[in-house]
Design a protein around this motif. Structure first.
Motif, PDB file in Angstrom:
ATOM      1  N   GLY A 184      -4.026 -12.106  -3.555  1.00 50.66           N
ATOM      2  CA  GLY A 184      -4.930 -12.138  -4.716  1.00 50.66           C
ATOM      3  C   GLY A 184      -4.179 -12.524  -5.975  1.00 50.66           C
ATOM      4  N   ARG A 208      -0.071  10.984   1.552  1.00 45.88           N
ATOM      5  CA  ARG A 208      -1.366  10.793   0.871  1.00 45.88           C
ATOM      6  C   ARG A 208      -2.508  11.226   1.779  1.00 45.88           C
ATOM      7  N   LYS A 211       0.920   2.038  -7.079  1.00 46.82           N
ATOM      8  CA  LYS A 211       0.225   1.208  -8.090  1.00 46.82           C
ATOM      9  C   LYS A 211      -0.888   2.009  -8.767  1.00 46.82           C
ATOM     10  N   VAL A 247      -7.368  -8.017   3.359  1.00 40.05           N
ATOM     11  CA  VAL A 247      -6.186  -7.139   3.237  1.00 40.05           C
ATOM     12  C   VAL A 247      -6.326  -5.984   4.229  1.00 40.05           C
ATOM     13  N   HIS A 248      -5.314  -5.801   5.071  1.00 37.21           N
ATOM     14  CA  HIS A 248      -5.308  -4.725   6.071  1.00 37.21           C
ATOM     15  C   HIS A 248      -6.628  -4.676   6.858  1.00 37.21           C
ATOM     16  N   ARG A 302     -13.074   6.436   0.598  1.00 37.31           N
ATOM     17  CA  ARG A 302     -12.338   7.661   0.951  1.00 37.31           C
ATOM     18  C   ARG A 302     -13.081   8.841   0.319  1.00 37.31           C
ATOM     19  N   TYR A 329     -14.196   1.414  -6.521  1.00 31.36           N
ATOM     20  CA  TYR A 329     -14.526   0.098  -5.942  1.00 31.36           C
ATOM     21  C   TYR A 329     -16.031  -0.082  -6.004  1.00 31.36           C
ATOM     22  N   ARG A 370      -0.589  -1.011   7.628  1.00 29.20           N
ATOM     23  CA  ARG A 370      -0.170  -1.161   6.227  1.00 29.20           C
ATOM     24  C   ARG A 370       1.354  -1.275   6.115  1.00 29.20           C
ATOM     25  N   SER A 382     -12.761  -3.605  -8.285  1.00 31.72           N
ATOM     26  CA  SER A 382     -12.860  -4.608  -7.220  1.00 31.72           C
ATOM     27  C   SER A 382     -14.023  -4.328  -6.282  1.00 31.72           C
ATOM     28  N   ARG A 419     -14.148  -2.057   2.838  1.00 34.70           N
ATOM     29  CA  ARG A 419     -13.669  -0.863   3.549  1.00 34.70           C
ATOM     30  C   ARG A 419     -14.524   0.344   3.155  1.00 34.70           C
ATOM     31  N   SER A 472       0.841  -1.198   0.000  1.00 35.77           N
ATOM     32  CA  SER A 472       0.000   0.000   0.000  1.00 35.77           C
ATOM     33  C   SER A 472       0.882   1.257   0.000  1.00 35.77           C
ATOM     34  N   TYR A 477     -11.383  -7.789   0.230  1.00 33.34           N
ATOM     35  CA  TYR A 477     -11.289  -7.241  -1.131  1.00 33.34           C
ATOM     36  C   TYR A 477     -11.429  -8.419  -2.099  1.00 33.34           C
ATOM     37  N   ASP A 508      -5.587  -4.276  -9.921  1.00 32.95           N
ATOM     38  CA  ASP A 508      -4.749  -3.754  -8.838  1.00 32.95           C
ATOM     39  C   ASP A 508      -5.118  -4.562  -7.595  1.00 32.95           C
TER      40      ASP A 508
HETATM   41  N1  LIG Z   1      -6.768  -9.434  -3.346  1.00 35.73           N
HETATM   42  C1  LIG Z   1      -7.242  -8.232  -3.678  1.00 35.73           C
HETATM   43  N2  LIG Z   1      -6.619  -7.114  -3.278  1.00 35.73           N
HETATM   44  C2  LIG Z   1      -7.129  -5.928  -3.662  1.00 35.73           C
HETATM   45  C3  LIG Z   1      -8.265  -5.833  -4.468  1.00 35.73           C
HETATM   46  N3  LIG Z   1      -8.519  -4.516  -4.689  1.00 35.73           N
HETATM   47  C4  LIG Z   1      -7.556  -3.835  -4.066  1.00 35.73           C
HETATM   48  N4  LIG Z   1      -6.718  -4.677  -3.442  1.00 35.73           N
HETATM   49  C5  LIG Z   1      -5.515  -4.343  -2.666  1.00 35.73           C
HETATM   50  O1  LIG Z   1      -5.881  -3.871  -1.391  1.00 35.73           O
HETATM   51  C6  LIG Z   1      -4.868  -3.014  -0.907  1.00 35.73           C
HETATM   52  C7  LIG Z   1      -5.461  -1.826  -0.251  1.00 35.73           C
HETATM   53  O2  LIG Z   1      -6.159  -1.037  -1.154  1.00 35.73           O
HETATM   54  P1  LIG Z   1      -6.777   0.371  -0.714  1.00 35.73           P
HETATM   55  O3  LIG Z   1      -7.562   0.856  -1.894  1.00 35.73           O
HETATM   56  O4  LIG Z   1      -7.631   0.124   0.501  1.00 35.73           O
HETATM   57  O5  LIG Z   1      -5.613   1.265  -0.380  1.00 35.73           O
HETATM   58  C8  LIG Z   1      -3.983  -2.684  -2.102  1.00 35.73           C
HETATM   59  O6  LIG Z   1      -2.769  -3.403  -1.954  1.00 35.73           O
HETATM   60  C9  LIG Z   1      -4.714  -3.211  -3.280  1.00 35.73           C
HETATM   61  O7  LIG Z   1      -3.869  -3.689  -4.275  1.00 35.73           O
HETATM   62  C10 LIG Z   1      -8.890  -7.049  -4.882  1.00 35.73           C
HETATM   63  O8  LIG Z   1      -9.898  -7.066  -5.596  1.00 35.73           O
HETATM   64  N5  LIG Z   1      -8.355  -8.206  -4.467  1.00 35.73           N
END
Ligand SMILES: Nc1nc2c(ncn2[C@@H]2O[C@H](COP(=O)(O)O)[C@@H](O)[C@H]2O)c(=O)[nH]1
Ligand SMILES: Nc1ncnc2c1ncn2[C@@H]1O[C@H](COP(=O)(O)OP(=O)(O)OP(=O)(O)O)[C@@H](O)[C@H]1O
Length: 399
Positions: free
Chosen positions: A235, A266, A146, A205-206, A173, A182, A277, A166, A170, A142, A210, A230
């Motif tokens: 994943g 950010r 990306k 994740v965190h 923002r 999302y 993170r 995705s 969460r 994070s 997701y 992303d």
């Molecule tokens: N496995 C997956 N990871 C995902 C997906 N969409 C996003 N992400 C990952 O989550 C973190 C945090 O994202 P944030 O938007 O909350 O900052 C980041 O590493 C993304 O790559 C998903 O569909 N599947």
């Protein structure tokens, strides 16, 4: 040399299958693979989609399988040709982009789903002529950049790339829009949809859930664009293990200090979230560098330089403007046709009214089929012989 043409289409118009009565069979077709007869056609209950039932000859009983993927809508008639791990379905009287389908019966995805559910599973995927560019999976900790790199790519090549939107549990923002950045959803709903097989991959994740839905990837493919995902390292590993062939790129920060600075600058996360993170980032970087998941690692120190290297990886360096977008190639099958198979070639004999025999053939080559779920089987090639009143959409007749 190929074997003699064999008519594999077994219409059950008379309502009987090996002596067994079928109720209200309209526009149904059977295809037999091993001990199983797949009865495929419009549902008897008046729903508009094509349904599947299996008669297991070894057990002497009917099975209603769990059906994954988007079901094709019913039509005026079907032809079915069994292939190794899937059944080719040709829909009569449908639009050109809706005529060629595959019912996956023993693909990697179907076997995996059967293992999870412990019961019979089949999956629909649409046939695509030719090979589209592989999707691009971008992972990294994070705050590494990306999203920034993906935005640059989408801005420079808007007609070439499409973003896989995705699902996440969460909270949005400030500037994030539902359905754009999302699909913001609730945990219980997402868990239910995961059980229903709607997701290509998902991960916690965190502290939030997701996931990439099959539909998110299909939508980009339908727009004729190359899909960008992303997603986190877990994943990426799931996608690598799936039937989706993709390019996997890991983005690395120049240092942990710089990563922390980017995350803090950010200003989108709480202190607690930033710390979480950063803790996760160390493990992700280790896995990203050492796992066999990723094809390429890019260090994002200077943004412009990293972006240039990303474009190079994707074969885009030297493009002054985006290359022209070519539409999908489609074949318009006539309503009246018969189907046979020789080796890896499906011969579609197109019969015009009044004709007994036709000189118009479409030959579908199924020797290089790729993928399947999510939603598409690619690598179909074809040749058209003779003159077609319907014509071929998007491509000149070959002879
Ligand atoms: N496995 C997956 N990871 C995902 C997906 N969409 C996003 N992400 C990952 O989550 C973190 C945090 O994202 P944030 O938007 O909350 O900052 C980041 O590493 C993304 O790559 C998903 O569909 N599947
Ligand atoms: N090479 C770079 N140098 C300096 N700042 C950068 C660089 N790349 C990205 N940034 C900045 O770092 C911050 C994080 O970038 P970004 O949001 O793209 O990260 P991300 O990897 O998508 O994070 P997440 O996984 O949390 O969504 C942004 O403010 C962005 O402008």
């Amino acid at each position: 040399m190929g074997e003699a043409p064999a008519l594999l289409v077994d219409d059950v118009q008379d309502g009987a299958l090996n002596g067994l009565e079928l109720k209200n069979v309209t526009c149904k077709t059977t295809a037999t693979v091993g001990d199983k007869a797949y009865v495929i056609g419009g549902a008897d209950d008046g729903t508009l989609s094509i349904e599947v039932q299996i008669f297991d000859r070894s057990l002497g009983e009917w099975v209603r399988p769990t059906v994954r993927g988007t079901k094709p809508v019913s039509c005026n008639g079907l032809s079915a040709v069994p292939l190794e791990d899937r059944i080719l379905i040709l829909k009569k009287g449908s639009k050109p982009d809706d005529q060629i389908w595959f019912l996956e019966i023993d693909t990697q995805y179907v076997r995996q789903q059967q293992k999870i559910l412990g019961s019979e599973v089949v999956a629909w995927s649409k046939g695509v002529i030719g090979n589209a560019e592989k999707p691009v999976v971008i992972s990294g900790p994070s705050g590494v950049g990306k999203g920034t790199l993906i935005s640059m790519l989408m801005k420079e090549f808007p007609s070439m790339f499409g973003f896989s939107v995705s699902h996440t549990t969460r909270a949005p923002r400030g500037m994030e829009k539902d359905g754009v950045h999302y699909h913001f959803t609730e945990k219980s709903i997402m868990e239910k949809e995961i059980k229903e097989g709607k997701f290509l991959e998902f991960a916690s994740v965190h502290g939030n859930l997701y996931g990439t839905s099959v539909e998110a990837v299909e939508l980009v493919a339908d727009a004729g664009k190359r899909c960008i995902l992303d997603i986190d390292v877990q994943g990426a590993r799931s996608v690598r293990a799936s039937s989706l062939e993709a390019i996997f790129i890991f983005i690395c920060p120049p240092s942990m200090e710089e990563l922390e600075k980017r995350l803090r600058d950010r200003g989108t996360e709480t202190e607690e979230q930033i710390l979480k993170r950063l803790r996760n980032a160390e493990a992700e970087i280790e896995q990203g560098k050492s796992s066999q998941v990723f094809d390429f690692i890019l260090y994002n120190e200077k943004l412009e330089e990293c972006y240039e290297r990303l474009k190079k990886l994707l074969g885009l360096d030297g493009f002054i403007t985006a290359p022209p977008k070519s539409g999908p190639i489609e074949i318009d099958l006539p309503m009246d046709h018969s189907v046979s198979k020789i080796d890896n070639k499906i011969i579609i004999n197109c019969i015009s009214s009044g004709e007994k025999e036709s000189k118009n053939l479409i030959i579908l080559d199924v020797s290089s089929l790729k993928g399947g779920v999510p939603g598409r089987t690619r690598g179909l090639n074809f040749q058209a012989i003779g003159s077609f009143s319907n014509g071929l959409n998007g491509i000149d007749q070959l002879s």
